[in-house]
Design an enzyme around this catalytic site. Sequence first.
Site, PDB file in Angstrom:
ATOM      1  N   ASN A   1      11.177  -5.349  -2.739  1.00  0.00           N
ATOM      2  CA  ASN A   1      10.612  -5.861  -1.857  1.00  0.00           C
ATOM      3  C   ASN A   1       9.531  -7.318  -2.619  1.00  0.00           C
ATOM      4  O   ASN A   1       8.345  -6.650  -3.930  1.00  0.00           O
ATOM      5  CB  ASN A   1       9.163  -5.518  -1.003  1.00  0.00           C
TER       6      ASN A   1
ATOM      7  N   LYS B   1       8.358  -9.413  -2.168  1.00  0.00           N
ATOM      8  CA  LYS B   1       7.528 -10.645  -2.008  1.00  0.00           C
ATOM      9  C   LYS B   1       7.135 -12.369  -1.602  1.00  0.00           C
ATOM     10  O   LYS B   1       8.244 -12.944  -2.234  1.00  0.00           O
ATOM     11  CB  LYS B   1       5.912  -9.968  -1.677  1.00  0.00           C
TER      12      LYS B   1
ATOM     13  N   HIS C   1       6.137  -5.293   7.864  1.00  0.00           N
ATOM     14  CA  HIS C   1       5.460  -5.196   6.629  1.00  0.00           C
ATOM     15  C   HIS C   1       3.818  -5.145   6.791  1.00  0.00           C
ATOM     16  O   HIS C   1       3.515  -6.044   7.781  1.00  0.00           O
ATOM     17  CB  HIS C   1       5.903  -6.186   5.501  1.00  0.00           C
TER      18      HIS C   1
ATOM     19  N   GLU D   1       1.635  -6.556   5.444  1.00  0.00           N
ATOM     20  CA  GLU D   1       1.651  -7.779   4.489  1.00  0.00           C
ATOM     21  C   GLU D   1       1.593  -9.033   6.113  1.00  0.00           C
ATOM     22  O   GLU D   1       1.031 -10.278   6.306  1.00  0.00           O
ATOM     23  CB  GLU D   1       1.882  -8.681   3.766  1.00  0.00           C
TER      24      GLU D   1
ATOM     25  N   GLU E   1       4.645   3.303   4.846  1.00  0.00           N
ATOM     26  CA  GLU E   1       3.231   2.322   3.559  1.00  0.00           C
ATOM     27  C   GLU E   1       2.545   2.570   4.228  1.00  0.00           C
ATOM     28  O   GLU E   1       2.055   1.577   4.775  1.00  0.00           O
ATOM     29  CB  GLU E   1       3.975   0.873   3.423  1.00  0.00           C
TER      30      GLU E   1
ATOM     31  N   GLY F   1       0.300  -1.948  -3.164  1.00  0.00           N
ATOM     32  CA  GLY F   1      -0.611  -3.297  -3.897  1.00  0.00           C
ATOM     33  C   GLY F   1      -1.694  -2.325  -5.248  1.00  0.00           C
ATOM     34  O   GLY F   1      -2.615  -3.835  -6.052  1.00  0.00           O
TER      35      GLY F   1
ATOM     36  N   SER G   1       2.834   1.405  -4.065  1.00  0.00           N
ATOM     37  CA  SER G   1       2.465   1.969  -4.953  1.00  0.00           C
ATOM     38  C   SER G   1       3.455   3.017  -6.014  1.00  0.00           C
ATOM     39  O   SER G   1       2.637   3.603  -7.152  1.00  0.00           O
ATOM     40  CB  SER G   1       1.318   2.270  -5.696  1.00  0.00           C
TER      41      SER G   1
HETATM   42  C1  PEP Z   1       5.420  -2.934  -0.846  1.00  0.00           C
HETATM   43  O1  PEP Z   1       5.178  -4.795  -0.749  1.00  0.00           O
HETATM   44  O2  PEP Z   1       6.290  -3.108   0.043  1.00  0.00           O
HETATM   45  C2  PEP Z   1       5.172  -2.539  -2.062  1.00  0.00           C
HETATM   46  C3  PEP Z   1       5.080  -1.038  -1.058  1.00  0.00           C
HETATM   47  O3  PEP Z   1       4.262  -3.096  -2.929  1.00  0.00           O
HETATM   48  P1  PEP Z   1       3.390  -2.084  -3.484  1.00  0.00           P
HETATM   49  O4  PEP Z   1       5.018  -1.343  -4.447  1.00  0.00           O
HETATM   50  O5  PEP Z   1       3.758  -2.947  -4.952  1.00  0.00           O
HETATM   51  O6  PEP Z   1       2.574  -1.759  -3.710  1.00  0.00           O
END
Ligand code: PEP
Length: 252
Positions: A9, A11, A93, A95, A164, A170, A209
Amino acid sequence: MRRKLAAGNWKMNGLSGSLGEAVALAATHPAPGVDILLCPPTTLLDRMADAVHGSKVAVGGQDCHPAVSGAHTGDISAEMLADAGAGYVILGHSERRADHGESDALIRAKTEAALAAGLVAVVCVGETEAQRDAGETLAVVGAQLAGSLPDDGVTGDSVVVAYEPVWAIGTGRVPTLEQIAEVHDSLRAALSARYGAAANAIRLLYGGSVKPGNAAEIFAISNVDGALVGGASLTAADFSAIIAALEAAPAA
Ligand code: PEP
């Protein structure tokens, strides 16, 4: 048996010059043992689809509108994503849930639109840190799952579920392996209760992460069928290492 999936992803990251990372990734994995997906910003979607055409790298969107078309300035329909070369779309997601106030009901409507357009929906669920601290994790993700998926058309070919934890995205923080296993087992049980035997084919991704250094231990957890990766999917080198770890993981 579920074919594992490494999903990236991007983003709101990536300009034209970033397309080379997708090309490099495709060249590094000409015959991968897992499915590979990159979800760039919409501005790069059709160019990325062209750039990796004929390779084993699929491309997807990061969101879609529930309607097929109409007066929705700035939005993109599932049909438009498919027309641009997408095979998948990330929905719900955290976000988008946070930044745009997306509800489970809206995500369900988007999922229905994605399935109608022939896209595979990657539906995300996850608790906040406060919810985990309050012991609400399984209830929260269970409710999100129940509310975000439609009753009809949910199969291993049409839907992927990504767990998630919001606090792990992040941040460099990751749940313990036991915590990931507990949530994934709970999601698998909920899917089985609702969809019966078809649920065995639905892939469950962990996201939050995931890096080259922790991927192998996460992928060794049963009911973890791959990862949704943010930051570490932006470069072919990092994402490739995660893909290699997934290829080496035990079969589902
Ligand atoms: C994500 O954007 O779904 C995500 C898991 O980000 P990151 O791997 O940077 O934590």
